[in-house]
Write an enzyme that holds these catalytic residues in place. Structure first.
Site, mmCIF file in Angstrom:
data_model
loop_
_atom_site.group_PDB
_atom_site.id
_atom_site.type_symbol
_atom_site.label_atom_id
_atom_site.label_comp_id
_atom_site.label_asym_id
_atom_site.label_seq_id
_atom_site.Cartn_x
_atom_site.Cartn_y
_atom_site.Cartn_z
ATOM 1 C CG HIS A 173 -1.839 0.956 1.274
ATOM 2 N ND1 HIS A 173 -3.288 0.993 0.879
ATOM 3 C CD2 HIS A 173 -1.880 2.222 1.855
ATOM 4 C CE1 HIS A 173 -3.731 2.301 1.021
ATOM 5 N NE2 HIS A 173 -2.956 3.184 1.525
ATOM 6 C CD GLU A 174 1.536 3.904 3.650
ATOM 7 O OE1 GLU A 174 1.848 4.810 3.156
ATOM 8 O OE2 GLU A 174 0.647 3.436 4.295
ATOM 9 C CG HIS A 196 -0.037 5.930 -0.900
ATOM 10 N ND1 HIS A 196 -1.074 6.683 -1.745
ATOM 11 C CD2 HIS A 196 -0.432 5.275 0.123
ATOM 12 C CE1 HIS A 196 -2.238 6.090 -1.253
ATOM 13 N NE2 HIS A 196 -1.798 5.469 -0.113
#
Length: 203
Positions: free
Chosen positions: A142-143, A146
């Site tokens: 997820h990170e 980003h």
């Protein structure tokens, strides 16, 4: 001159900022890592991946923009699906419509990952371990989404942090949010939806 200044600001790496809105005590152990510790929050900041991530994002920017544009479409579709499921459940709760429990369970399992309740089902120690490992992988991807989406748009990552807030672990990627707000809406959506898009691909 103003355009050139913005362009330089966009591509020149910035020094990591250690300021925080929380009343925390920060102690720096090196120029790349700054740890923050308090009674309810602690984190571990890493800056050594900033330059490799930035170079990777800029090198494959054209491909990554297409990739994360697909993620925007997925995220908007997911928001629409979740909204419809919530409205359906609200209507069933208020007895406005008679729906099938199987349909609701299937929709919740598909969109939220919540399986139907099974009587007598219990989690073993191995299942708990699998859940922890899958959670770590999910948060990492997820990170990472980003971070890569931000660097592909020319936004410099300030640091990557893993943290524990009270008893809840997590991770975050810090970058220049003020600069992100000045970019076109589609560009910002690519960065915002990159996390959920990577989670969907991995799952």
């Amino acid at each position: 001159m103003e355009v050139e200044a913005r362009r330089i600001r966009r591509f020149v790496p910035q020094r990591p900022s250690h300021r925080t809105i929380l009343p925390l005590h920060a102690s720096s152990s090196s120029h790349n890592v700054s740890n923050t510790i308090s009674c309810w929050y602690c984190d571990y900041k890493i800056c050594s991946f900033n330059r490799p991530l930035f170079h990777f994002g800029r090198r494959y920017a054209r491909f990554l923009k297409v990739w994360f544009s697909i993620g925007v479409g997925f995220a908007l579709s997911a928001v629409l699906g979740v909204t419809l499921v919530l409205l359906w459940e609200l209507a069933r709760t208020l007895h406005l419509c008679a729906g099938s429990n199987k349909l609701g369970s299937f929709a919740r399992s598909l969109l939220f990952g919540i399986p139907p309740s099974v009587p007598g089902l219990s989690l073993s120690l191995a299942d708990t371990g699998y859940a922890c490992v899958s959670t770590i992988i999910s948060v990492f991807m997820h990170e990472l989404g980003h971070a890569v989406a931000a660097t592909s748009e020319g936004i410099q990552v300030e640091y990557i942090a893993v943290f524990i807030a009270i008893l809840f672990p997590g991770a975050l990627v810090a970058f220049n949010y003020e600069f992100l707000q000045t970019l076109p809406h589609l560009t910002a959506l690519r960065v915002y939806s990159a996390g959920i898009w990577h989670n969907a691909v991995v799952s």
